[in-house]
Design an enzyme around this catalytic site. Structure first.
Site, PDB file in Angstrom:
ATOM      1  N   ASP A  64       1.289  -1.122   0.247  1.00  0.00           N
ATOM      2  CA  ASP A  64      -0.315   0.080  -0.140  1.00  0.00           C
ATOM      3  C   ASP A  64       1.469   1.266  -0.385  1.00  0.00           C
ATOM      4  O   ASP A  64       1.156   1.555   1.121  1.00  0.00           O
ATOM      5  CB  ASP A  64      -0.999  -0.159   1.624  1.00  0.00           C
ATOM      6  CG  ASP A  64      -1.726   0.755   1.084  1.00  0.00           C
ATOM      7  OD1 ASP A  64      -1.683   2.112   0.368  1.00  0.00           O
ATOM      8  OD2 ASP A  64      -2.340   0.899   2.334  1.00  0.00           O
ATOM      9  N   SER A 145      -1.122  13.499 -14.765  1.00  0.00           N
ATOM     10  CA  SER A 145      -2.500  13.919 -15.555  1.00  0.00           C
ATOM     11  C   SER A 145      -2.737  15.419 -16.032  1.00  0.00           C
ATOM     12  O   SER A 145      -1.955  15.722 -15.378  1.00  0.00           O
ATOM     13  CB  SER A 145      -3.797  13.673 -14.455  1.00  0.00           C
ATOM     14  OG  SER A 145      -4.926  13.825 -14.726  1.00  0.00           O
ATOM     15  N   TYR A 164      -7.801  15.845  -5.780  1.00  0.00           N
ATOM     16  CA  TYR A 164      -7.252  15.017  -7.415  1.00  0.00           C
ATOM     17  C   TYR A 164      -6.608  16.639  -8.185  1.00  0.00           C
ATOM     18  O   TYR A 164      -5.058  15.680  -7.826  1.00  0.00           O
ATOM     19  CB  TYR A 164      -8.415  14.596  -7.872  1.00  0.00           C
ATOM     20  CG  TYR A 164      -7.497  14.002  -8.831  1.00  0.00           C
ATOM     21  CD1 TYR A 164      -7.089  12.442  -8.727  1.00  0.00           C
ATOM     22  CD2 TYR A 164      -7.454  14.478  -9.998  1.00  0.00           C
ATOM     23  CE1 TYR A 164      -6.501  11.933  -9.901  1.00  0.00           C
ATOM     24  CE2 TYR A 164      -7.147  13.263 -11.237  1.00  0.00           C
ATOM     25  CZ  TYR A 164      -5.898  12.300 -11.160  1.00  0.00           C
ATOM     26  OH  TYR A 164      -5.649  11.565 -11.892  1.00  0.00           O
ATOM     27  N   LYS A 168      -2.151  16.742  -8.410  1.00  0.00           N
ATOM     28  CA  LYS A 168      -1.855  16.787  -9.630  1.00  0.00           C
ATOM     29  C   LYS A 168      -0.625  17.651  -9.960  1.00  0.00           C
ATOM     30  O   LYS A 168       0.067  17.816 -10.967  1.00  0.00           O
ATOM     31  CB  LYS A 168      -1.910  16.154 -11.255  1.00  0.00           C
ATOM     32  CG  LYS A 168      -2.984  14.738 -10.577  1.00  0.00           C
ATOM     33  CD  LYS A 168      -2.023  13.671 -10.821  1.00  0.00           C
ATOM     34  CE  LYS A 168      -2.621  12.382 -10.725  1.00  0.00           C
ATOM     35  NZ  LYS A 168      -1.232  11.223 -10.638  1.00  0.00           N
TER      36      LYS A 168
END
Length: 251
Positions: A64, A145, A164, A168
């Site tokens: 993990d 991304s 998110y 990024k």
């Protein structure tokens, strides 16, 4: 790719999507691949799906990446048992349904930051120190991304993907910082960020599948080809960032 034949790659988030596609492509190119993910059963499924001659090149390893201690023990194991990684592909990434201003969202926000940012930081740190010590050519890649270049507007569906894009954007800054720090070490380790647009994976939350089902998307294999392109480049070439968008993408 001949110079990478039989070298060792570590791929995070290898149990599906982009990570699985990249693991398949790297194995097909002759690299040994340690695939990391929380879902060990999915990793073993991937191994079993490979051509018979390639199965032994893929090593499933439960890890993990949001937990620093698991990363450290995994990299120690890889160094001790397999001689250490020559390639690191930081791919693991998650989203969570929430808003930045929502009450009681600390755990969800922390999960995204710990996986998308801290996981990259810890994996890259552990890989780089070992790569640099060996002194050979090595390559670290990060699946970023286009959300690290602009905050995508899904405000009527899922406001801005909440934390998110911030994770990024952090990766965009970290990639340049790594390039500069690697220079300080006079290292043979290169860094590449890969920034896809929409990709046909399960990263989109279920709540917005209806809204994005007709959106043009890349396939995970397209990202794997970009990884190979970066690895193939001559050692004196810094492929710093690759942006890929599907034809017809609205962003």
């Amino acid at each position: 790719m001949e110079r990478w034949h039989n070298k060792l790659a570590i791929v995070t988030g290898a149990s599906g999507g982009i990570g699985a596609a990249c693991a398949r492509t790297l194995v097909a190119a002759g690299l040994r691949v340690v695939g990391l993910a929380r879902r060990e059963a999915k990793l073993k499924e991937l191994q079993e799906s490979l051509p018979e001659k390639q199965k032994s090149l893929f090593i499933p390893k439960k890890c993990d990446v949001s937990k620093e201690d698991e990363i450290m023990s995994t990299f120690e194991w890889t160094e001790r048992e397999l001689g250490g990684a020559d390639v690191l592909l930081n791919n693991a990434g998650i989203t969570r349904e929430t808003e930045l201003v929502a009450p009681g969202n600390t755990e969800k926000i922390r999960q995204v930051i710990d996986t998308n940012v801290m996981g990259v930081l810890w994996c890259t740190r552990e890989a780089f120190q070992r790569m640099h010590k060996r002194g050979n050519e090595a390559h670290i890649l990060i699946i970023n991304s286009i959300a690290g270049q602009q905050v995508l507007n899904f405000i009527d569906v899922l406001p801005s993907f909440n934390i998110y894009p911030a994770t990024k954007f952090a990766i965009t800054a970290m990639t340049e910082t790594y390039r500069q720090e690697f220079q300080l070490y006079k290292s043979k380790v290169r860094i590449t960020g890969i920034c896809p647009g929409a990709v046909n994976t399960n990263i989109f939350p279920e709540e917005i599948h209806f809204y994005v089902k007709d959106m043009p998307r890349l396939e995970p294999e397209n990202i794997a080809h970009a990884v190979i392109f970066a690895l193939r480049s001559p050692p004196n070439v810094q492929v710093h960032e690759i942006t890929l968008k599907p034809m017809g993408e609205m962003f």
